[in-house]
Scaffold this motif. Structure first.
Motif, mmCIF file in Angstrom:
data_model
loop_
_atom_site.group_PDB
_atom_site.id
_atom_site.type_symbol
_atom_site.label_atom_id
_atom_site.label_comp_id
_atom_site.label_asym_id
_atom_site.label_seq_id
_atom_site.Cartn_x
_atom_site.Cartn_y
_atom_site.Cartn_z
ATOM 1 N N VAL A 78 -63.633 54.535 88.069
ATOM 2 C CA VAL A 78 -62.903 54.757 86.820
ATOM 3 C C VAL A 78 -61.411 54.878 87.089
ATOM 4 O O VAL A 78 -60.573 54.284 86.384
ATOM 5 C CB VAL A 78 -63.437 56.007 86.096
ATOM 6 N N GLY A 79 -61.029 55.630 88.127
ATOM 7 C CA GLY A 79 -59.616 55.759 88.461
ATOM 8 C C GLY A 79 -59.002 54.431 88.846
ATOM 9 O O GLY A 79 -57.876 54.106 88.438
ATOM 10 N N GLU A 80 -59.715 53.653 89.625
ATOM 11 C CA GLU A 80 -59.246 52.326 90.012
ATOM 12 C C GLU A 80 -59.032 51.438 88.793
ATOM 13 O O GLU A 80 -57.998 50.769 88.654
ATOM 14 C CB GLU A 80 -60.271 51.691 90.956
ATOM 15 N N ALA A 81 -60.010 51.440 87.874
ATOM 16 C CA ALA A 81 -59.920 50.583 86.688
ATOM 17 C C ALA A 81 -58.792 51.010 85.763
ATOM 18 O O ALA A 81 -58.095 50.169 85.183
ATOM 19 C CB ALA A 81 -61.256 50.601 85.942
ATOM 20 N N VAL A 82 -58.586 52.311 85.611
ATOM 21 C CA VAL A 82 -57.540 52.814 84.716
ATOM 22 C C VAL A 82 -56.155 52.456 85.254
ATOM 23 O O VAL A 82 -55.290 51.960 84.522
ATOM 24 C CB VAL A 82 -57.682 54.341 84.535
ATOM 25 N N ARG A 117 -51.743 49.317 80.825
ATOM 26 C CA ARG A 117 -51.164 50.576 81.329
ATOM 27 C C ARG A 117 -50.075 50.298 82.359
ATOM 28 O O ARG A 117 -49.085 51.035 82.434
ATOM 29 C CB ARG A 117 -52.265 51.453 81.922
ATOM 30 N N THR A 118 -50.263 49.264 83.148
ATOM 31 C CA THR A 118 -49.224 48.912 84.117
ATOM 32 C C THR A 118 -47.963 48.454 83.417
ATOM 33 O O THR A 118 -46.843 48.847 83.784
ATOM 34 C CB THR A 118 -49.738 47.812 85.065
ATOM 35 N N ALA A 119 -48.108 47.629 82.386
ATOM 36 C CA ALA A 119 -46.939 47.137 81.662
ATOM 37 C C ALA A 119 -46.176 48.266 80.988
ATOM 38 O O ALA A 119 -44.943 48.301 81.013
ATOM 39 C CB ALA A 119 -47.378 46.096 80.629
ATOM 40 N N TRP A 123 -46.105 44.618 75.341
ATOM 41 C CA TRP A 123 -47.385 44.058 75.761
ATOM 42 C C TRP A 123 -47.879 43.041 74.738
ATOM 43 O O TRP A 123 -47.977 43.332 73.547
ATOM 44 C CB TRP A 123 -48.411 45.173 75.927
ATOM 45 N N ARG A 124 -48.176 41.876 75.240
ATOM 46 C CA ARG A 124 -48.813 40.851 74.415
ATOM 47 C C ARG A 124 -50.033 40.369 75.177
ATOM 48 O O ARG A 124 -49.916 39.734 76.231
ATOM 49 C CB ARG A 124 -47.864 39.662 74.175
ATOM 50 N N ALA A 125 -51.211 40.704 74.693
ATOM 51 C CA ALA A 125 -52.429 40.423 75.445
ATOM 52 C C ALA A 125 -52.641 38.931 75.643
ATOM 53 O O ALA A 125 -53.113 38.484 76.683
ATOM 54 C CB ALA A 125 -53.638 41.027 74.735
ATOM 55 N N VAL A 126 -52.305 38.105 74.628
ATOM 56 C CA VAL A 126 -52.526 36.668 74.721
ATOM 57 C C VAL A 126 -51.308 35.948 74.149
ATOM 58 O O VAL A 126 -50.944 36.170 72.999
ATOM 59 C CB VAL A 126 -53.779 36.232 73.943
#
Length: 446
Positions: free
Chosen positions: A372-376, A382-384, A435-438
């Motif tokens: 879970v920590g790795e995925a978060v 979240r990085t952006a 953030w723009r997902a697509v």
């Protein structure tokens, strides 16, 4: 026959995490299960092979183990590792890496002004070292000061063998560590001479911090910072990177050997012998000792996982504050050794001291938390917005290391204070991204 079974179990416990990490890990080389594999290889497999050839090297041999104790400890440790892997797999969900890499590269490129940030980090390093020397009653140019810092890691040790480690002051070291990761990331993207020089200056500062702290694992952390940063940006390991890594590893080994000599003197054990005969990494010795020596009345029933609650109080205010590192309890109460210091307890050891064999139930919870920590942290959004991926080497790797090798509460206290400092740096120097997902190419600085 027992030695063969132990070695086979240790080999399986080393290879299984790597196999799962290759298929499900979100980060190359340093995903949580990669780390589990490294720690198993060094603390379980390498030691099992060494003890089969030279039984007297085993740390647990000093405490008159019962017949079959080594196999029993290996079974417990092997079960713990397998259940960590199970918990990790249960938490796995598909998560594409491409978007996170693009977001991380964009965030790293936008850290400004890097020169001012590096200047602040180097200044904090110098001031923190001076504060440590002042607290230890030493002067910067004093003869033998580095050796003294490596020999004694505590001051004002009380009758229970517990003293001040100056952990509060050392929390400030997270600033140069975090800035090193950011500066290295920008250097990887734009290898200009100025950036390269600043990165090397920060690396030198971190080596100095390791010497002052007397902690050889700080050198391992430096290597993990570099490797994780390279992986976060989507880098690959070619022959150039491989040669550079081998050179870095050789430097770490030499400096570790020097720090070992500073700590033990010229007549002390070699670095290799000290690692093999110690409780470092995901250690077989601790598993043998706790399964063979812990009495039911000594079980803590989960108490040690809550010791971080009083860990916030400085020892200057509470001189008799109990140690929040379970290693002191393990050494004094379980093993009956009343000299100062502590035995490294490991995550499996802490679980057994709290719950006995029922402590195996802690393992899948750890595996779940690792995934879970790795995925978060490696989530693109979240990085952006928050630069989350760059917390992975600075806070999440130490969390995994603490859960495998050390004590949970000791990590929590330090990490919470470090996070506050990291958030301050992030607010001042890291620009969030729209953030723009697509499509993911439409990321832009706010």
């Amino acid at each position: 026959m027992a030695d063969v079974l132990i070695i086979a179990l240790a080999a399986l416990c080393t290879l299984l995490p790597f196999w799962i990490a290759a298929r499900h890990g979100l980060l190359g080389w340093v995903s949580p299960l990669h780390l589990l594999g490294y720690f198993c290889g060094l603390g379980f497999l390498a030691k099992a092979v060494a003890y089969a050839a030279a039984p007297d090297l085993a740390f647990y041999a000093r405490f008159d183990p019962a017949p079959g104790a080594a196999l029993m400890g290996a079974i417990y440790l092997g079960g713990f590792v397998a259940l960590i892997c199970l918990g990790y797999l249960l938490a796995c969900k598909p998560q594409p890496a491409a978007a996170q890499i693009i977001a991380a590269r964009a965030v790293a490129a936008g850290v400004q002004p890097m020169g001012a940030l590096v200047g602040i980090a180097l200044a904090v390093s110098v001031v923190t070292v001076l504060l440590i020397l002042q607290a230890r009653g030493a002067a910067p140019g004093e003869t033998g000061v580095i050796a003294a810092l490596n020999r004694a890691k505590q001051i004002n040790v009380n009758a229970d063998g517990v003293g001040a480690t100056l952990a509060g002051i050392k929390t400030l070291f997270v600033i140069p560590k975090y800035v090193f990761v950011l500066c290295l990331a920008q250097t990887i993207l734009h290898p200009r001479p100025a950036l390269l020089g600043m990165t090397l200056a920060l690396a030198a500062a971190l080596l100095g911090i390791a010497l002052v702290s007397g902690d050889r694992f700080e050198l391992v952390e430096l290597a993990i910072y570099a490797l994780a940063t390279h992986a976060i940006l989507g880098g690959r390991i070619g022959w150039r990177q491989g040669l550079l890594g081998l050179a870095g590893a050789a430097g770490i080994v030499m400096l570790s050997a020097y720090m070992t000599e500073l700590r033990l003197g010229a007549q002390g054990a070699s670095l290799l012998r000290q690692i093999i005969g110690s409780t470092y990494f995901l250690d077989i010795n601790v598993a043998v000792m706790v399964t063979g020596h812990l009495e039911p009345a000594q079980m803590l029933l989960g108490q040690s996982y809550g010791w971080w609650v009083f860990g916030w109080v400085p020892r200057d205010i509470w001189p008799d504050k109990p140690a929040i590192d379970l290693g002191v309890y393990f050494k004094r109460e379980v093993m009956g050794i009343t000299t100062g210091g502590a035995f490294n307890v490991t995550g499996p050891g802490e679980a057994f001291i709290n719950f006995g064999w029922a402590g195996l139930a802690v393992a899948p919870a750890l595996g779940w938390a690792f995934r879970v920590g790795e995925a978060v942290l490696l989530d693109a959004q979240r990085t952006a917005r928050r630069g989350a991926a760059f917390l992975y080497p600075i806070l999440f790797y130490p969390f995994v290391q603490a859960c495998l090798q050390s004590s949970f509460s000791a990590f929590i206290v330090g990490a919470a204070a470090q996070l506050v400092l990291i958030v301050m740096i992030r607010a001042l120097f890291i620009r969030p991204l729209h953030w723009r997902a697509v499509p993911i190419e439409r990321l832009s600085h706010a």
